[in-house]
Write an enzyme that holds these catalytic residues in place. Structure first.
Site, mmCIF file in Angstrom:
data_model
loop_
_atom_site.group_PDB
_atom_site.id
_atom_site.type_symbol
_atom_site.label_atom_id
_atom_site.label_comp_id
_atom_site.label_asym_id
_atom_site.label_seq_id
_atom_site.Cartn_x
_atom_site.Cartn_y
_atom_site.Cartn_z
ATOM 1 C CE1 TYR A 40 36.072 -15.337 -71.789
ATOM 2 C CE2 TYR A 40 33.956 -14.216 -71.740
ATOM 3 C CZ TYR A 40 35.171 -14.508 -71.147
ATOM 4 O OH TYR A 40 35.483 -13.973 -69.909
ATOM 5 C CB SER A 97 32.228 -14.135 -68.031
ATOM 6 O OG SER A 97 31.801 -13.078 -68.847
HETATM 7 N N1 LIG Z 1 38.549 -8.742 -68.166
HETATM 8 C C1 LIG Z 1 37.269 -8.972 -68.413
HETATM 9 O O1 LIG Z 1 36.592 -8.195 -69.119
HETATM 10 C C2 LIG Z 1 36.609 -10.183 -67.805
HETATM 11 C C3 LIG Z 1 35.206 -10.180 -67.675
HETATM 12 C C4 LIG Z 1 34.599 -11.301 -67.132
HETATM 13 C C5 LIG Z 1 35.357 -12.396 -66.747
HETATM 14 N N2 LIG Z 1 36.710 -12.371 -66.898
HETATM 15 C C6 LIG Z 1 37.484 -13.564 -66.509
HETATM 16 O O2 LIG Z 1 38.445 -13.216 -65.547
HETATM 17 C C7 LIG Z 1 39.538 -14.135 -65.607
HETATM 18 C C8 LIG Z 1 40.860 -13.392 -65.582
HETATM 19 O O3 LIG Z 1 40.974 -12.648 -66.786
HETATM 20 P P1 LIG Z 1 41.734 -11.239 -66.910
HETATM 21 O O4 LIG Z 1 40.737 -10.255 -67.334
HETATM 22 O O5 LIG Z 1 42.542 -10.983 -65.706
HETATM 23 O O6 LIG Z 1 42.644 -11.554 -68.187
HETATM 24 P P2 LIG Z 1 44.239 -11.453 -68.402
HETATM 25 O O7 LIG Z 1 44.764 -10.211 -67.811
HETATM 26 O O8 LIG Z 1 44.448 -11.687 -69.843
HETATM 27 O O9 LIG Z 1 44.786 -12.694 -67.565
HETATM 28 C C9 LIG Z 1 44.576 -14.020 -67.991
HETATM 29 C C10 LIG Z 1 45.385 -14.939 -67.117
HETATM 30 O O10 LIG Z 1 45.145 -16.293 -67.527
HETATM 31 C C11 LIG Z 1 46.405 -16.952 -67.662
HETATM 32 N N3 LIG Z 1 46.369 -17.994 -68.689
HETATM 33 C C12 LIG Z 1 45.845 -17.904 -69.941
HETATM 34 N N4 LIG Z 1 46.045 -19.065 -70.598
HETATM 35 C C13 LIG Z 1 46.703 -19.897 -69.752
HETATM 36 C C14 LIG Z 1 47.187 -21.221 -69.846
HETATM 37 N N5 LIG Z 1 47.052 -21.936 -70.971
HETATM 38 N N6 LIG Z 1 47.804 -21.758 -68.776
HETATM 39 C C15 LIG Z 1 47.977 -21.041 -67.640
HETATM 40 N N7 LIG Z 1 47.537 -19.787 -67.489
HETATM 41 C C16 LIG Z 1 46.905 -19.213 -68.529
HETATM 42 C C17 LIG Z 1 47.388 -15.836 -68.081
HETATM 43 O O11 LIG Z 1 48.688 -16.265 -67.731
HETATM 44 P P3 LIG Z 1 50.007 -15.920 -68.634
HETATM 45 O O12 LIG Z 1 49.825 -14.537 -69.153
HETATM 46 O O13 LIG Z 1 51.131 -16.035 -67.652
HETATM 47 O O14 LIG Z 1 50.029 -16.931 -69.687
HETATM 48 C C18 LIG Z 1 46.888 -14.690 -67.218
HETATM 49 O O15 LIG Z 1 47.458 -14.784 -65.943
HETATM 50 C C19 LIG Z 1 39.301 -14.976 -66.879
HETATM 51 O O16 LIG Z 1 38.767 -16.231 -66.533
HETATM 52 C C20 LIG Z 1 38.283 -14.156 -67.647
HETATM 53 O O17 LIG Z 1 37.493 -14.961 -68.494
HETATM 54 C C21 LIG Z 1 37.361 -11.282 -67.404
#
Ligand SMILES: NC(=O)c1ccc[n+]([C@@H]2O[C@H](COP(=O)([O-])OP(=O)(O)OC[C@H]3O[C@@H](n4cnc5c(N)ncnc54)[C@H](OP(=O)(O)O)[C@@H]3O)[C@@H](O)[C@H]2O)c1
Length: 290
Positions: A150, A137
């Site tokens: 975070y 991130s």
């Molecule tokens: N969105 C943003 O603003 C942003 C910005 C920078 C970086 N990121 C990074 O991008 C990545 C993806 O995030 P996203 O935005 O797509 O968020 P999201 O829509 O909330 O997706 C998060 C994913 O992580 C999985 N997950 C969470 N806890 C878990 C666990 N204990 N075991 C297995 N799977 C788990 C969830 O699976 P389930 O729902 O099936 O549990 C879901 O598939 C993350 O690493 C996040 O830090 C996001």
């Protein structure tokens, strides 16, 4: 790397960014292992992309969950690409974060990808070339108030990626790192979205992020950051952090305001619906005027 026919393990495949990556990898004719905790969501993603990929439902923060996934992978000849994308976030003052929240977040965002990577290194060493891509991130380079845990987890993931990349430089496995900025997914609470809107912070769509991920894999680009002026901010923070201290200092009142709403929102979630509505409207009006 040419993605066609490659075996790719994608964690967080049921989430916003994960789904968008899965769709694109499928279009490139990769063989996917889709990992998450929510089986229904994983099934929906698989159905959307032709239903011919493997689903593994596992909680990666638990040893059992990781073992289940690793056992499945050991039954394969090899893995070409591991994408550590699963993650969680938490927006509140550090003081009001519970010990459980801190432990869980550090576990899912940092320890789990490290342990999973370690367990899968032998399978990643089998093909002639392989890739580990860690999804970090912009908060893995810039410390931001009320995202303290975070940020710590993503700074850790960035350090892990860089160290391992250098450690494996004479091996066939490459380690890549990507730093998206705010992206429109469920990881961001209403308060976070409101804060971004108030501060005029750009929010990317998952398509933008997933397109960059695919390009990064194809070109094997080691470090990628998404977004302008975030890229400049990351460099300035490394060179003259006091400039960024000042810029963020100017936002602190607004950040605290929305973090307070976020804290209250978490407490309200625990109560029943009618109490929730009454409490939330009382709190919103008092917070808006504080
Ligand atoms: N969105 C943003 O603003 C942003 C910005 C920078 C970086 N990121 C990074 O991008 C990545 C993806 O995030 P996203 O935005 O797509 O968020 P999201 O829509 O909330 O997706 C998060 C994913 O992580 C999985 N997950 C969470 N806890 C878990 C666990 N204990 N075991 C297995 N799977 C788990 C969830 O699976 P389930 O729902 O099936 O549990 C879901 O598939 C993350 O690493 C996040 O830090 C996001």
């Amino acid at each position: 790397m040419n993605i066609k026919g490659k075996t790719i393990l994608l964690t967080g495949a049921s989430g916003g960014i994960g789904q968008a990556i899965a769709i694109r990898l499928h279009k490139h004719q990769a063989k996917l292992i889709l990992v998450g905790r929510n089986f229904k969501k994983l099934e929906a993603v698989n159905e959307m992309i032709g239903n011919n990929h493997q689903i593994i439902c596992a909680d990666l923060s638990q040893t059992d969950g990781r073992n289940k996934l690793v056992s499945y992978c050991e039954s394969l000849t090899h893995i070409d690409i591991l994408i550590n994308n699963a993650g969680v976030s938490h927006f509140s003052t550090f003081e009001s974060s519970s010990d459980d929240q801190i432990n869980q977040l550090m576990n899912i965002n940092l320890l789990s990808p490290m342990l999973l990577t370690k367990a899968l290194l032998p399978m990643l060493a089998r093909p002639q070339n392989s890739i580990i891509l860690n999804v970090g991130s912009s908060f893995g380079t810039i410390g931001y108030p009320c995202f303290t845990t975070y940020c710590a987890s993503k700074f850790g993931l960035k350090g892990f990626s860089e160290s391992l990349k250098r450690e494996l430089q004479n091996k066939s496995t490459k380690v890549l790192y990507i730093a998206p900025r705010a992206t429109d997914t469920d990881i961001n609470s209403t308060s976070v979205n409101q804060l971004n809107k108030k501060l005029g912070n750009a929010t990317d769509t998952v398509s933008v992020v997933a397109d960059v991920v695919i390009k990064q894999l194809l070109n094997e680009t080691e470090r990628v950051a998404i977004g302008w002026p975030e890229k400049l901010f990351l460099k300035v923070n490394g060179l003259i952090p006091s400039i960024v201290d000042k810029a963020i200092g100017n936002q602190i009142k607004q950040i605290m305001h929305f973090a307070k709403l976020s804290n209250i929102g978490s407490v309200v979630k625990l109560t029943n619906k009618s109490t929730q509505q009454k409490t939330m409207s009382r709190i919103t009006s008092s917070a808006t005027h504080s």
